[in-house]
Design a protein around this motif. Structure first.
Motif, PDB file in Angstrom:
ATOM      1  N   UNK A  58     -15.705   5.095   9.196  1.00  0.00           N
ATOM      2  CA  UNK A  58     -14.669   5.505  10.779  1.00  0.00           C
ATOM      3  C   UNK A  58     -15.067   4.567  11.435  1.00  0.00           C
ATOM      4  N   UNK A  59     -14.512   3.583  11.135  1.00  0.00           N
ATOM      5  CA  UNK A  59     -14.139   2.183  11.619  1.00  0.00           C
ATOM      6  C   UNK A  59     -12.654   2.672  12.619  1.00  0.00           C
ATOM      7  N   UNK A  60     -12.987   2.477  13.838  1.00  0.00           N
ATOM      8  CA  UNK A  60     -11.702   2.863  14.697  1.00  0.00           C
ATOM      9  C   UNK A  60     -10.384   2.377  14.613  1.00  0.00           C
ATOM     10  N   UNK A  61     -10.248   1.309  13.597  1.00  0.00           N
ATOM     11  CA  UNK A  61      -8.976   0.244  13.335  1.00  0.00           C
ATOM     12  C   UNK A  61      -8.690   0.428  11.766  1.00  0.00           C
ATOM     13  N   UNK A  62      -9.355   2.104  10.934  1.00  0.00           N
ATOM     14  CA  UNK A  62      -9.037   2.115   9.599  1.00  0.00           C
ATOM     15  C   UNK A  62      -8.351   2.113   8.958  1.00  0.00           C
ATOM     16  N   UNK A  63      -7.409   3.343  10.076  1.00  0.00           N
ATOM     17  CA  UNK A  63      -6.049   3.331  10.028  1.00  0.00           C
ATOM     18  C   UNK A  63      -4.972   3.035   9.833  1.00  0.00           C
ATOM     19  N   UNK A  64      -5.691   2.002  11.286  1.00  0.00           N
ATOM     20  CA  UNK A  64      -4.573   0.837  11.052  1.00  0.00           C
ATOM     21  C   UNK A  64      -4.269   0.292  10.136  1.00  0.00           C
ATOM     22  N   UNK A  65      -5.748  -0.153   9.812  1.00  0.00           N
ATOM     23  CA  UNK A  65      -5.879  -1.627   8.487  1.00  0.00           C
ATOM     24  C   UNK A  65      -4.672  -1.068   7.619  1.00  0.00           C
ATOM     25  N   UNK A  66      -5.079   0.320   7.040  1.00  0.00           N
ATOM     26  CA  UNK A  66      -4.615   0.738   5.936  1.00  0.00           C
ATOM     27  C   UNK A  66      -2.745   1.141   6.017  1.00  0.00           C
ATOM     28  N   UNK A  67      -2.366   1.673   7.052  1.00  0.00           N
ATOM     29  CA  UNK A  67      -0.681   1.560   7.021  1.00  0.00           C
ATOM     30  C   UNK A  67      -0.851   0.598   7.898  1.00  0.00           C
ATOM     31  N   UNK A  68      -1.200  -0.541   7.762  1.00  0.00           N
ATOM     32  CA  UNK A  68      -0.618  -2.256   7.683  1.00  0.00           C
ATOM     33  C   UNK A  68      -0.539  -2.482   6.485  1.00  0.00           C
ATOM     34  N   UNK A  69      -1.821  -2.513   5.182  1.00  0.00           N
ATOM     35  CA  UNK A  69      -1.458  -2.585   4.197  1.00  0.00           C
ATOM     36  C   UNK A  69      -1.099  -2.498   2.929  1.00  0.00           C
ATOM     37  N   UNK A  70      -0.275  -1.093   3.258  1.00  0.00           N
ATOM     38  CA  UNK A  70       0.829  -0.623   2.578  1.00  0.00           C
ATOM     39  C   UNK A  70       2.541  -0.917   3.296  1.00  0.00           C
ATOM     40  N   UNK A  71       2.290  -1.346   4.260  1.00  0.00           N
ATOM     41  CA  UNK A  71       3.247  -2.244   5.371  1.00  0.00           C
ATOM     42  C   UNK A  71       3.638  -3.152   4.366  1.00  0.00           C
ATOM     43  N   UNK A  72       2.867  -4.479   4.346  1.00  0.00           N
ATOM     44  CA  UNK A  72       2.901  -5.801   3.460  1.00  0.00           C
ATOM     45  C   UNK A  72       3.020  -5.573   2.540  1.00  0.00           C
ATOM     46  N   UNK A  73       2.712  -4.672   1.363  1.00  0.00           N
ATOM     47  CA  UNK A  73       2.822  -4.285   0.348  1.00  0.00           C
ATOM     48  C   UNK A  73       4.460  -4.010   0.042  1.00  0.00           C
ATOM     49  N   UNK A  74       4.799  -3.000   0.515  1.00  0.00           N
ATOM     50  CA  UNK A  74       6.242  -2.527   0.742  1.00  0.00           C
ATOM     51  C   UNK A  74       7.242  -3.755   0.693  1.00  0.00           C
ATOM     52  N   UNK A  75       6.769  -4.749   1.885  1.00  0.00           N
ATOM     53  CA  UNK A  75       7.879  -5.282   2.188  1.00  0.00           C
ATOM     54  C   UNK A  75       8.136  -6.295   1.411  1.00  0.00           C
ATOM     55  N   UNK A  76       6.885  -6.744   0.119  1.00  0.00           N
ATOM     56  CA  UNK A  76       6.691  -7.846  -0.268  1.00  0.00           C
ATOM     57  C   UNK A  76       7.758  -6.890  -1.717  1.00  0.00           C
ATOM     58  N   UNK A  77       7.324  -5.481  -2.497  1.00  0.00           N
ATOM     59  CA  UNK A  77       7.179  -5.210  -3.793  1.00  0.00           C
ATOM     60  C   UNK A  77       8.396  -4.276  -3.530  1.00  0.00           C
ATOM     61  N   UNK A  78       9.519  -4.570  -3.288  1.00  0.00           N
ATOM     62  CA  UNK A  78      10.440  -2.860  -2.854  1.00  0.00           C
ATOM     63  C   UNK A  78      11.249  -2.863  -3.761  1.00  0.00           C
ATOM     64  N   UNK A  79      11.047  -1.341  -3.886  1.00  0.00           N
ATOM     65  CA  UNK A  79      11.238  -0.557  -4.499  1.00  0.00           C
ATOM     66  C   UNK A  79       9.663   0.124  -5.551  1.00  0.00           C
ATOM     67  N   UNK A  80       9.039  -0.459  -5.257  1.00  0.00           N
ATOM     68  CA  UNK A  80       7.259  -0.044  -5.716  1.00  0.00           C
ATOM     69  C   UNK A  80       7.194   1.157  -4.238  1.00  0.00           C
ATOM     70  N   UNK A  81       6.958   2.070  -5.254  1.00  0.00           N
ATOM     71  CA  UNK A  81       6.110   2.955  -4.464  1.00  0.00           C
ATOM     72  C   UNK A  81       4.932   1.907  -4.267  1.00  0.00           C
ATOM     73  N   UNK A  82       3.731   2.332  -3.168  1.00  0.00           N
ATOM     74  CA  UNK A  82       2.643   1.182  -2.853  1.00  0.00           C
ATOM     75  C   UNK A  82       1.419   3.038  -2.219  1.00  0.00           C
TER      76      UNK A  82
END
Lengths: 107, 431
Positions: A58-82
């Protein structure tokens, strides 16, 4: 840093992207912090699955970290479902911090 | 392949809407308390059992300390118990009931009206605490780690808070209905120590023993030591209450004091070990002041020993010592912890609200950039000077020093409120 993968060719690219994602409290990226456990590529389905953890569930920043992880991968792997999946088994512990991470924290 | 969960609900934390009102309320309570200190400074030359001092004490203990801790704990309880907060509605109810109860209580002490305002104030506060107990209990029941030592500390501390408030309300009734054999001042030490040791100390140890190693990224863990601390501190308080009931002889208080002292020394040892075993070498100012606060508890505890000694051996209570003891607990130890911890929690809560959806879209400030660190450092220096001046003023009965201390503490609270407002009203900045 032992990230499990089914595609050795693509993993380095993904790691570069994920090294941009920081834990806002610690200031260290999630790869060197040891939060990323597994990255799998499913080329037929154009899907990338990242299995990761948090320092505490229940890390208070958990949601932010997972959202950012998704965004970072989406930027690099265009067209992929992340798909970012969380696991707490095994739970994160200090031994998962990489040498680079320890050097950063020891400054 | 490692099995996992893709549903983000499993990691959802408490909404900022629940937590932020507690922080705002507490910040202004500190400011008002410091202004009340200056307006009532001459009262600190006399006895502690008088309207203005009781009003300041309740404003600090309830409006500042308790409201801030309740707010932060709604955010931190999920981290500590590894489970979600049971109900945000109960958390809101707890805030509103407390927010109504505290000014009623403070008003009734300040103008010495032990009629309806004091009684209603006490009732509202009791209901506020009850909402929190229900919420916490249900959250722990649904969590993965029900026997987690940190959760046990917190639940026990809230039960002590309820006992403190219940006894406080009974003492208010005792002014008009004669509930007890003695007058209210006779029972005051029970009310005070249930609050200080049972509520504040137990809670700070329960939360601190988890957060200090977490923020320092320390490998140190010692659950058996924490269990010893738990039994020693509860043992100290329970023995004090039993001995008070059997025979209120000051000499018996030594036994309770020794148990308390050993418990505190063990906690100080725990913090030192966590600090030594830390992976993160650089310690920020907020953590420094919080760790300093852990050591600051030793000053009032030693003063308490001197108070017990003078009462039991010389049959005389030195009022200035007792006043300094209470002042160092509320304005010293509890305030120092909150001043530091506010900026280890609030900026993250607001940052998460503002940047979760677009944090990676472009370069964003870090949570630490949401407040002014220079103002924080200035606040810390002014605070320590104000605290020392005020305490020396009480001990030497020097009204000028007391006034200087009060002015410095007002300045501290203004700087604190400035930074809290700066964080809360932060707008998204991306480049």
């Amino acid at each position: 840093m032992n990230i499990i993968t089914n595609n050795q060719n693509q993993i380095d690219k993904a790691i570069i992207a994920l090294k941009e994602v920081l834990d806002p409290e610690i200031g260290l990226n999630i790869v060197d912090l040891g939060l990323v456990y597994e990255i799998n590529f499913f080329e037929d389905k154009k899907r990338l699955e990242c299995i990761m953890t948090l320092t505490t569930q229940f890390c208070p920043m958990g949601e932010t970290i997972t959202e950012n992880t998704k965004s970072a991968l989406e930027k690099l792997f265009l067209g992929y479902e992340i798909l970012v999946t969380l696991t707490f088994d095994p739970a994160w512990n200090y031994s998962l911090i990489s040498e680079e991470g320890r050097a950063f924290l020891g400054k | 392949m490692i099995p996992g969960i893709s549903n983000n609900d499993s990691i959802k934390t408490t909404s900022h809407k629940v937590v932020v009102p507690f922080y705002i309320y507490a910040a202004f309570s500190l400011l008002i308390s410091c202004v009340m200190l200056l307006l009532s400074s001459s009262n600190f030359l006399g006895h502690y059992f008088q309207p203005k001092i009781l009003a300041i004490t309740h404003m600090m203990a309830l409006g500042w300390g308790t409201m801030m801790i309740l707010g932060a704990s709604h955010q931190l309880v999920p981290v500590l118990i590894e489970g979600k907060l049971h109900s945000e509605k109960l958390a809101h109810a707890s805030f509103y009931l407390g927010a109504i109860g505290v000014p009623l209580m403070v008003y009734s002490f300040y103008f010495w009206d032990m009629g309806h305002p004091a009684k209603w104030g006490g009732r509202f506060i009791l209901l506020s605490i009850l909402c929190y107990i229900i919420n916490l209990n249900k959250s722990i029941k649904h969590s993965k780690s029900k026997n987690n030592i940190h959760a046990i500390f917190i639940l026990t501390s809230v039960i002590w808070l309820f006992i403190t408030a219940f006894l406080g309300l009974a003492l208010v009734y005792n002014f008009t209905f004669k509930l007890f054999n003695h007058d209210s001042i006779y029972y005051l030490p029970l009310h005070v120590h249930a609050g200080i040791i049972g509520w504040f100390l137990m809670l700070i140890i329960g939360v601190g023993s988890r957060l200090i190693p977490m923020f320092l990224i320390s490998k140190y863990e010692n659950k058996s030591l924490l269990k010893w601390i738990y039994f020693l501190i509860n043992g100290s308080l329970i023995s004090y209450i039993i001995l008070f009931y059997i025979s209120n002889k000051p000499l018996y208080a030594y036994l309770s004091w020794i148990l308390l002292f050993i418990g505190i020394i063990m906690f100080v040892y725990y913090c030192i070990q966590a600090y030594k075993d830390r992976i993160r070498k650089k310690v920020d100012e907020q953590m420094k002041i919080s760790i300093l606060a852990i050591f600051m508890i030793l000053v009032p505890i030693l003063l308490l020993f001197i108070c017990i000694s003078t009462i039991s051996l010389l049959s005389k209570e030195y009022i200035s010592l007792s006043l300094s003891y209470g002042f160092l607990i509320l304005f010293g130890w509890i305030t120092a912890i909150i001043l530091g911890m506010t900026f280890k929690t609030l900026p993250f809560i607001i940052w998460k609200k503002v940047y979760t959806q677009n944090a990676f879209a472009s370069k964003t400030p870090s949570p630490k950039d949401l407040f002014n660190n220079q103002v924080f450092i200035l606040m810390s220096i002014v605070y320590l000077l104000g605290l020392i001046a005020f305490v020396i003023g009480i001990l030497t009965k020097d009204i000028n020093l007391i006034n200087i201390g009060a002015i410095l503490l007002i300045f501290t609270s203004i700087l604190y409120v400035f930074n809290v407002i700066k964080v809360i009203f932060h707008k998204a900045k991306t480049s």
